[in-house]
Scaffold this motif. Structure first.
Motif, mmCIF file in Angstrom:
data_model
loop_
_atom_site.group_PDB
_atom_site.id
_atom_site.type_symbol
_atom_site.label_atom_id
_atom_site.label_comp_id
_atom_site.label_asym_id
_atom_site.label_seq_id
_atom_site.Cartn_x
_atom_site.Cartn_y
_atom_site.Cartn_z
ATOM 1 N N LEU A 441 0.857 -1.185 0.000
ATOM 2 C CA LEU A 441 0.000 0.000 0.000
ATOM 3 C C LEU A 441 0.890 1.232 0.000
ATOM 4 N N MET A 442 0.783 2.046 -1.054
ATOM 5 C CA MET A 442 1.510 3.308 -1.098
ATOM 6 C C MET A 442 0.542 4.444 -0.807
ATOM 7 N N LEU A 443 0.889 5.251 0.173
ATOM 8 C CA LEU A 443 0.089 6.410 0.549
ATOM 9 C C LEU A 443 0.830 7.662 0.110
ATOM 10 N N ALA A 444 0.310 8.347 -0.891
ATOM 11 C CA ALA A 444 0.915 9.581 -1.381
ATOM 12 C C ALA A 444 0.312 10.744 -0.604
ATOM 13 N N CYS A 445 1.123 11.365 0.246
ATOM 14 C CA CYS A 445 0.667 12.469 1.083
ATOM 15 C C CYS A 445 0.974 13.787 0.373
ATOM 16 N N VAL A 446 -0.037 14.627 0.221
ATOM 17 C CA VAL A 446 0.156 15.856 -0.542
ATOM 18 C C VAL A 446 -0.397 17.065 0.201
ATOM 19 N N SER A 447 0.162 18.211 -0.154
ATOM 20 C CA SER A 447 -0.327 19.495 0.335
ATOM 21 C C SER A 447 -1.263 20.085 -0.711
ATOM 22 N N PRO A 448 -2.391 20.672 -0.286
ATOM 23 C CA PRO A 448 -3.305 21.275 -1.256
ATOM 24 C C PRO A 448 -2.960 22.720 -1.599
ATOM 25 N N ALA A 449 -1.920 23.269 -0.954
ATOM 26 C CA ALA A 449 -1.618 24.693 -1.088
ATOM 27 C C ALA A 449 -1.023 25.012 -2.451
ATOM 28 N N ASN A 450 -1.445 26.117 -3.039
ATOM 29 C CA ASN A 450 -0.918 26.509 -4.346
ATOM 30 C C ASN A 450 0.575 26.805 -4.297
ATOM 31 N N VAL A 451 1.103 27.171 -3.114
ATOM 32 C CA VAL A 451 2.539 27.446 -3.002
ATOM 33 C C VAL A 451 3.365 26.168 -3.131
ATOM 34 N N ASN A 452 2.715 25.011 -2.984
ATOM 35 C CA ASN A 452 3.415 23.733 -3.136
ATOM 36 C C ASN A 452 3.004 23.025 -4.429
ATOM 37 N N TYR A 453 2.537 23.810 -5.394
ATOM 38 C CA TYR A 453 1.949 23.231 -6.615
ATOM 39 C C TYR A 453 2.884 22.236 -7.298
ATOM 40 N N GLU A 454 4.106 22.643 -7.538
ATOM 41 C CA GLU A 454 5.020 21.785 -8.301
ATOM 42 C C GLU A 454 5.346 20.500 -7.543
ATOM 43 N N GLN A 455 5.593 20.611 -6.228
ATOM 44 C CA GLN A 455 5.910 19.415 -5.452
ATOM 45 C C GLN A 455 4.716 18.470 -5.388
ATOM 46 N N THR A 456 3.509 19.024 -5.234
ATOM 47 C CA THR A 456 2.314 18.179 -5.203
ATOM 48 C C THR A 456 2.104 17.497 -6.544
ATOM 49 N N LEU A 457 2.291 18.226 -7.629
ATOM 50 C CA LEU A 457 2.151 17.641 -8.959
ATOM 51 C C LEU A 457 3.145 16.503 -9.149
ATOM 52 N N ASN A 458 4.383 16.689 -8.714
ATOM 53 C CA ASN A 458 5.399 15.641 -8.844
ATOM 54 C C ASN A 458 5.032 14.412 -8.014
ATOM 55 N N THR A 459 4.481 14.637 -6.807
ATOM 56 C CA THR A 459 4.070 13.505 -5.964
ATOM 57 C C THR A 459 2.954 12.712 -6.630
ATOM 58 N N LEU A 460 1.973 13.397 -7.190
ATOM 59 C CA LEU A 460 0.865 12.717 -7.850
ATOM 60 C C LEU A 460 1.339 11.939 -9.074
ATOM 61 N N ARG A 461 2.271 12.498 -9.814
ATOM 62 C CA ARG A 461 2.816 11.783 -10.978
ATOM 63 C C ARG A 461 3.588 10.549 -10.541
ATOM 64 N N TYR A 462 4.354 10.689 -9.468
ATOM 65 C CA TYR A 462 5.121 9.567 -8.931
ATOM 66 C C TYR A 462 4.170 8.445 -8.496
ATOM 67 N N ALA A 463 3.112 8.823 -7.789
ATOM 68 C CA ALA A 463 2.155 7.830 -7.292
ATOM 69 C C ALA A 463 1.393 7.166 -8.440
ATOM 70 N N GLN A 464 1.040 7.944 -9.448
ATOM 71 C CA GLN A 464 0.315 7.361 -10.577
ATOM 72 C C GLN A 464 1.208 6.405 -11.355
ATOM 73 N N ARG A 465 2.479 6.714 -11.407
ATOM 74 C CA ARG A 465 3.431 5.807 -12.063
ATOM 75 C C ARG A 465 3.511 4.486 -11.325
ATOM 76 N N ALA A 466 3.445 4.544 -9.992
ATOM 77 C CA ALA A 466 3.506 3.315 -9.188
ATOM 78 C C ALA A 466 2.283 2.458 -9.420
ATOM 79 N N ARG A 467 1.167 3.083 -9.727
ATOM 80 C CA ARG A 467 -0.071 2.354 -9.933
ATOM 81 C C ARG A 467 -0.096 1.679 -11.297
#
Length: 467
Positions: A441-467
């Protein structure tokens, strides 16, 4: 174990002086779980047992005909409060049983956990850029600073097994029941499993996993059941299972707690205050070696193990390890984890001689491993302001996270035959709990803040790749 997890035990807090017998100072998992001569710690002759690398469940290979230990014990699942009556009633008479997530064909499940905006982010005018579209779908609103601003609602959309807005303690409980409980059940049934929290620094990984267990007062067992995070709730559910199974099995639970810091493996249980632990091969508990048995099983040579007889034992082990885990402060996080922390729970179940005729031979001896991983946060030097030693730490963190993603991607790609476990210490340690018959089970923890947009986008891409 001689029934260390039987009914009636595990009640009340355990002081450090009471817990001395729970430590194994021999160091090697080879010695903790098997002395290398075909005898397990429960005194079973395992010399003729064929051990699969990923299941470590005797000669059993997971499949539709594999006996289910729950069915033979008369329970239908685990309960987060460890209530035996609820475990027996699950799915019957209208009682609620957590639904299965994701595809049954995939042993890797990926979920996204969205933390709330933090007070300092709201004070600075940060806005929420994540919108949950369904149980497993979310959308990122377009970046306001993009050269060409897309209309609202036309940002990238991602699909996962489940998405949770972690806005309350109830949301945390729902996440555990829906996601972590199923992994815990597989572990109790004799399969290896792993749960990993991934995300940028400050995204809530340590809170989600519950590795930062603090002083819980005199009644630790009761406090564990009410604490936030996966580990406290998991251990209560686990002891509910051992209580249900203790009439059939002699059960032994042991925990190891290590960190991987700058590609070095350190034992976080080596400095046990007030404990007379024998010296491990590395007197400081650092730079331990990763070894493999002839069967392919992986173990950390020199890592101490501790027998856990109650939730209080595990809480003590976590507090002891957290005191020496590598952390530091930078621009994005005052208490940033600088290492990957891995809690490994080993369970051996040996059927009692008086009950052997009642159970199929495949269920006479079960051995499994559950690894709970609080990954160090992915980070960019520009955002953290790290230099020198901290910059080097960040490089090693990102490299090992990349290799982990490569391994999980290889496991989920049916056309890939080679999985590059040996490219990092992290993936080598997790080898037994990734792929094959293991549940991940991979849990991708993300921030919803616009100031973290790029890091959140990278986390979501990383998690989707794992799936």
């Amino acid at each position: 174990m001689g029934g260390c997890c039987s009914k009636g035990q595990g009640n009340g807090a355990v002081s450090p002086s009471d817990m001395h017998p729970g430590f194994s100072g021999k160091g090697s998992e080879a010695e903790v779980l098997s002395n290398g001569k075909g005898r397990s710690t429960l005194g079973i002759d395992t010399s003729n047992v064929s051990v699969d690398r990923t299941t470590t469940r005797g000669s059993v290979t997971r499949g539709p005909t594999t006996p289910n230990v729950f069915a033979h014990l008369g329970i239908n699942g685990l309960d987060e409060d460890g209530d035996l009556n609820k475990m027996k009633a699950l799915g019957k008479g209208g009682s609620e049983q957590p639904e299965q997530i994701g595809s049954n064909e995939s042993a890797v499940k990926v979920a996204v956990l969205i933390r709330p905006l933090l007070p300092f982010e709201s004070e600075k005018g940060a806005t929420n850029v994540l919108k949950v579209l369904g149980q497993g779908k979310l959308r990122m609103e377009p970046r306001a600073t993009a050269p060409v601003i897309a209309p609202p609602g036309e940002g990238p959309v991602f699909d996962f097994d489940r998405v949770f807005n972690m806005t309350s303690q109830q949301a945390s409980r729902d996440m555990f029941r829906t996601l972590a409980m199923q992994i815990t059940e597989k572990f109790c049934q004799g399969f290896n499993a792993s749960m990993l929290a991934y995300g940028q620094t400050g995204s809530g990984k340590t809170y989600t996993m519950g590795t930062a267990i603090e002083n819980m007062g005199p009644d630790v067992n009761k406090a564990m059941g009410k604490a936030d995070g996966i580990i406290p709730r998991l251990i209560v559910s686990l002891f509910g299972y051992t209580a249900a199974a203790s009439e059939i099995y002699d059960i032994e639970l042991k925990v190891q707690y290590i960190e991987i810091y700058n590609e070095q493996v350190n034992d976080l249980l080596v400095h046990a205050p007030g404990q007379n632990i024998e010296a491990v091969p590395s007197s400081t508990g650092s730079k331990l070696d990763i070894r493999e048995h002839a069967s392919g099983e992986v173990f950390v040579e020199g890592a101490n193990s501790m027998i856990i007889r109650s939730p209080a034992d595990l809480a003590y082990a976590m507090q002891m390890g957290n005191a020496v885990r590598a952390t530091a402060s930078h621009k994005l996080n005052e208490h940033s984890s600088r290492s990957h922390a891995i809690v490994t729970i080993h369970m051996e179940q040996k059927i009692k001689s008086t009950r052997m005729k009642e159970f199929p031979s495949e269920l006479h001896y079960l051995r499994s491993k559950l690894q709970i991983v609080d990954l160090a946060g992915s980070e960019r030097a520009k955002g953290t302001g790290n230099e020198g030693k901290r910059f080097e730490e960040g490089v090693n963190i990102n490299k090992s996270l990349l290799e982990l993603g490569n391994c999980i991607n290889a496991l989920t790609d049916g056309n890939r035959k080679h999985v590059p476990y040996r490219n990092s210490k992290l993936t080598r340690v997790l080898k037994d709990s990734l792929g094959g018959s293991a549940e991940t089970l991979m849990l991708a923890c993300v921030s919803p803040a616009n100031v973290n947009y790029e890091q959140t986008l990278n986390t979501l891409r990383y998690a989707q790749r794992a799936r």
